[in-house]
Each structure stands twice: as structure tokens, then as C-alpha cells.
Design a protein around this motif. Sequence first.
Motif, PDB file in Angstrom:
ATOM      1  N   ALA A  87     -22.385 -97.054 -84.117  1.00 43.02           N
ATOM      2  CA  ALA A  87     -22.203 -98.279 -83.309  1.00 43.02           C
ATOM      3  C   ALA A  87     -20.876 -98.463 -82.809  1.00 43.02           C
ATOM      4  CB  ALA A  87     -22.804 -99.512 -84.096  1.00 43.02           C
ATOM      5  N   LEU A  88     -19.999 -98.344 -83.891  1.00 42.43           N
ATOM      6  CA  LEU A  88     -18.769 -98.542 -83.666  1.00 42.43           C
ATOM      7  C   LEU A  88     -18.096 -97.485 -82.536  1.00 42.43           C
ATOM      8  CD1 LEU A  88     -16.341-100.440 -84.750  1.00 42.43           C
ATOM      9  CD2 LEU A  88     -15.832 -98.465 -86.408  1.00 42.43           C
ATOM     10  N   LEU A  89     -18.527 -96.240 -82.537  1.00 46.75           N
ATOM     11  CA  LEU A  89     -18.214 -95.568 -81.354  1.00 46.75           C
ATOM     12  C   LEU A  89     -18.537 -96.009 -79.909  1.00 46.75           C
ATOM     13  CD1 LEU A  89     -18.753 -91.889 -83.120  1.00 46.75           C
ATOM     14  CD2 LEU A  89     -16.733 -92.859 -82.480  1.00 46.75           C
ATOM     15  N   ILE A  90     -19.654 -96.491 -80.143  1.00 45.94           N
ATOM     16  CA  ILE A  90     -20.376 -96.807 -78.782  1.00 45.94           C
ATOM     17  C   ILE A  90     -19.403 -98.136 -78.269  1.00 45.94           C
ATOM     18  CG2 ILE A  90     -21.971 -98.220 -77.331  1.00 45.94           C
ATOM     19  CD1 ILE A  90     -23.841 -96.520 -79.253  1.00 45.94           C
ATOM     20  N   LEU A  91     -18.802 -98.947 -79.284  1.00 45.16           N
ATOM     21  CA  LEU A  91     -18.149-100.091 -78.862  1.00 45.16           C
ATOM     22  C   LEU A  91     -16.721 -99.586 -78.436  1.00 45.16           C
ATOM     23  CD1 LEU A  91     -17.708-103.380 -79.294  1.00 45.16           C
ATOM     24  CD2 LEU A  91     -16.417-102.736 -81.141  1.00 45.16           C
ATOM     25  N   LEU A  92     -16.120 -98.744 -78.959  1.00 48.73           N
ATOM     26  CA  LEU A  92     -14.655 -98.287 -78.797  1.00 48.73           C
ATOM     27  C   LEU A  92     -14.927 -97.437 -77.330  1.00 48.73           C
ATOM     28  CD1 LEU A  92     -13.525 -96.949 -82.171  1.00 48.73           C
ATOM     29  CD2 LEU A  92     -12.693 -99.094 -80.714  1.00 48.73           C
ATOM     30  N   ALA A  93     -15.941 -96.715 -77.051  1.00 49.02           N
ATOM     31  CA  ALA A  93     -16.161 -95.938 -75.825  1.00 49.02           C
ATOM     32  C   ALA A  93     -16.366 -97.016 -74.690  1.00 49.02           C
ATOM     33  CB  ALA A  93     -17.262 -94.965 -75.847  1.00 49.02           C
ATOM     34  N   LEU A  94     -17.213 -98.064 -74.920  1.00 44.09           N
ATOM     35  CA  LEU A  94     -16.989 -98.981 -73.677  1.00 44.09           C
ATOM     36  C   LEU A  94     -15.681 -99.619 -73.482  1.00 44.09           C
ATOM     37  CD1 LEU A  94     -20.527-100.889 -74.711  1.00 44.09           C
ATOM     38  CD2 LEU A  94     -20.199 -99.202 -72.812  1.00 44.09           C
ATOM     39  N   ARG A  95     -14.842 -99.958 -74.558  1.00 42.03           N
ATOM     40  CA  ARG A  95     -13.767-100.458 -74.618  1.00 42.03           C
ATOM     41  C   ARG A  95     -12.726 -99.637 -73.790  1.00 42.03           C
ATOM     42  NH1 ARG A  95      -9.771-104.541 -73.636  1.00 42.03           N
ATOM     43  NH2 ARG A  95     -10.388-103.414 -71.668  1.00 42.03           N
ATOM     44  N   ALA A  96     -12.702 -98.229 -74.027  1.00 48.65           N
ATOM     45  CA  ALA A  96     -12.059 -97.320 -73.478  1.00 48.65           C
ATOM     46  C   ALA A  96     -11.997 -97.150 -71.863  1.00 48.65           C
ATOM     47  CB  ALA A  96     -11.861 -95.883 -74.239  1.00 48.65           C
ATOM     48  N   MET A  97     -13.423 -96.996 -71.726  1.00 48.61           N
ATOM     49  CA  MET A  97     -13.961 -96.773 -70.110  1.00 48.61           C
ATOM     50  C   MET A  97     -13.516 -97.756 -69.387  1.00 48.61           C
ATOM     51  SD  MET A  97     -17.225 -94.451 -70.390  1.00 48.61           S
ATOM     52  CE  MET A  97     -18.085 -95.349 -71.476  1.00 48.61           C
ATOM     53  N   THR A  98     -13.350 -99.054 -69.822  1.00 46.11           N
ATOM     54  CA  THR A  98     -13.098-100.314 -68.954  1.00 46.11           C
ATOM     55  C   THR A  98     -11.724-100.407 -68.952  1.00 46.11           C
ATOM     56  OG1 THR A  98     -13.669-101.557 -70.914  1.00 46.11           O
ATOM     57  CG2 THR A  98     -15.355-101.348 -68.967  1.00 46.11           C
TER      58      THR A  98
END
Length: 458
Positions: free
Chosen positions: A187-198
Motif C-alpha cells: 500500500a505504501l509503495l502505491i502511494l509513493l509511486a502515485l506521488r512520484a509520478m505526479t
Amino acid sequence: MATTPSSTDRGQWSGKLGFILAAAGSAIGLGNVWRFPTSTAQGGGGLFVFIYLFFVFSIGVPVILAELSLGRATKKNPVGAFAKLAPSSWWPAVGGLGVLTGFGILAFYAVIAGWTVGYLSQALTGAYGVPLSAEESGRIFTEMISSPGRAVFLTGAFMLLTIWVVRGGIAKGIERTTKILMPVLFALLILLALRAMTLPGGMEGVAFMFQPDFSELSAGVVLGALGQAFFSLSLGMGAMITYGSYFPDGENLPFSGVSVAIFDTLIAILAGLIIFPALFAAGGDIESSGPGLVFVVLPTVFGTLPAGGLLAIAFYALLAIAALTSTISLLEVVVSYFIDEKGWSRSKAAWTIGVACFVLAIPSALSNGAVPALANIFGTDWLTLNSIVWGNYSLSIGAFLTCIFVGWKWGMPKTFEVLQQGGHALPGKGALGMLIMVICPLAIVVTLAFIVITGNYL
Ligand code: PHE
């Protein structure tokens, strides 16, 4: 707990889910979050990812099923497994190579794992909730790992933790740790990936990861991707033979094996989707990235998030645990060998091997800043050299020999029988047989041959 009369110190997973979690725990670790992005950066991005994904499913999945079958059929450590199926032959030496490789990998892996603990302790003091440029972040990294005392201390602390869990035995020690924490990490990785990509410029990182540049193709890139597939899935050194040896009777082995491969790959891709967008957004330099890449890039993301400091704490804690469930499996392979074959107690084996491994890890701990002589050996640092030798070469050779053994010596009919044990369906037997007997060994040999021909060893 005991499953075979000869080895009272053995154990068994509590069920299929317990196994999947523990095996995913072995597979998911620094290989996904640290080694995958590092190798991708060095392998030129999209092309590497493309070859890697191809290898995971065409070679990784067959090899994971082959190894798990060997373990399930023999209920033995890697050396014992080969010895049981091919007595009075040289095949047990393949298991021996695996035990040695496990030791070799652990002796550099524990160093990176130690870094995660160092980052965790800094996160706890509030170092990462603030905006950081790539340069500032790089300085923090260099400072942290170039102090010899600190680097060695962190490695030692991590080895102690590993010894402590492995001493406690299979079901209790390993399963419990993994069961809760893997989903949270996901879950945490998904959150960080969304942040990084935006982040502004983040999509350039996504493009880097997925647009193959075929002009980058070389034997080194192919071997890197092959080694990474084995490394990430914990293959080629008997970890999955060992874990398969604790596989509960009657449960669905093919399903479990494939699930592990899918989870592992998802986590690696997610890690890439954090690192590359963040690296491009922060204006970092792909070309000069070494083993510190992930450690330098991640803190630049936390600073851009609300409650970034807390997220950093959660992230490094989870990463340290993911690393721990992998170091446990590395040490477990060596320990189970000494328990089964040499009659040692679990405690004696865990301590003796753990301490020896720590001593051998010291040069790696000192090779990224503390001792300049260790930073340039054959053009790379001692830690990276070990990662390549054990991770790419040794695992590939181990996987090659395992395929030959399973496909040609033990035979596919017996393998299918073990895979289907408990009455579970096994679709695609013909293809699986073809892959294990011909395609996988051939792909590995051709890759290694190209390395020798081109002289492109690192
Ligand atoms: N697969 C582990 C990771 O990705 C590392 C590992 C390799 C563990 C080989 C066991 C055996 O972190």
C-alpha cells in the motif's frame, strides 16, 4: 512440527497462505526496491525492464516450480535434496554451490539492509519530512555510509536480527513477521509511486522505464536482467528448494509459486515507478548512479508529501522488514544445510554462520566511501562486484544446473507428479517441460557465452 524423523529441528508452514507469504517474504526485499532500480538505471531503462519481465515469466516461473518441487519431494536442504534424488553422484555439489551463494549474497545484502536501518534511525529524528534536493540528499547518504564504524555497526546489527529470527525456527519466526507487513508495504509503495509520478517531470521517469532503446542491447544488459530475475525471485541457490521443503502436503504448489512470482514483480515495478519519476523530477543523474541510487532519490520524494516525515519512518521500517524476511531466507538455506547434513543444532548453526557472514560483510560495508581501495576493484566497488558475481553469475549457473537436473536427471514426469500432489491441476505441462528442459538452460548458456565472447564481464 517435525516432518521427518531424521531432522527434528525442521518445521512446516501452517498452510498455503503461510507459505506464499513466507516465500514472497524471501523474494520481496532489497532485490526489488534497491537492486531492480539500480540495475535498470545501469542497463539503460526500458530495454532492461522489457528483458527482465520476459525472463521472469519465461524462465523465472519454470525455475521456481522446479526448485519448489525438489524441496517438496525431498523435504531437504539443497545439498540433501540433490543427494536424495541422485545418490553417489556429483549433483549434491549443485546444492553446495547454492549454500555458498546464499552465504555470498548475505555478506553484501546485510550491508544494504544496514543502510535501511540507518535511514530509519534518521527518519525517526525527523530528517526526511523536509524538501531536499538531489545534491543535499546525496550528501546525507555519503556522510552516513562513509563512516567505517557506523557502516560496520549497522551491518552487524542487521545480522544479529537475522540470527535471532532464524534461531526461532520456521513457522513462528518467519511467517509471523511477513503476514501483516507485506500488504502494508504494498500500500505504501502505491502511494509513493502515485506521488512520484505526479511530480513535475515525473512522467519522464516512467518513459525511461518503459521505452526500450534497442541500441543499448548488449550481453551485459541481458545477463543483468537474467541475474536480476533470479535474484529477485530468490532462485538459483536453493532458497526455494529449502522453502519448498516446508511446503504443506496437499496444498496447491503451482498456484503458490506463480503467485509469488507475480507479487514479486509487481513490487519491483512499483519501486521503479517511485525511483525513476522521482529521480527525473529532482534532476538527478542516471549515468552516475551506483548502489546509493535508491537511498539518494527516495528522501527527495518524502519532502514533497504531507506528513512526509511519518511516511519516511513507515517506509524505512517496512523496507528493513522486507530485507529481513529475505536475509532470513538466505541464512536459512545455509543453516538448514548444517542442521540436516552436519547434525548441528539450529541455534549453533544460526550463530556460527551468522557471525562468519558478518565478518565477510565488512569489506562490502567499507567499500562505498570508508576505504577508497575497496571502491575501485575491476572498475567498480567491492559491494557491486559481489552483487554481480553472486547475484548474476552464481545464480544463473545454479539455475542452469537445476534445470538440467530436474529436466534430464530427475525427469519431468516425477516433477509433474510432485507439482500436482494434492490433486491440483497443472495446465501447460508440455510448455513447462520444454521450458525447463530446453529453453531455460539454453537461454542461460547463450547469455553466458555472449559475455565470454564480448569480454563484457561486468
Ligand atoms: N530475493 C531477495 C530480494 O529480492 C534476495 C534473495 C536472493 C533472497 C536469493 C534469497 C535468495 O531481496
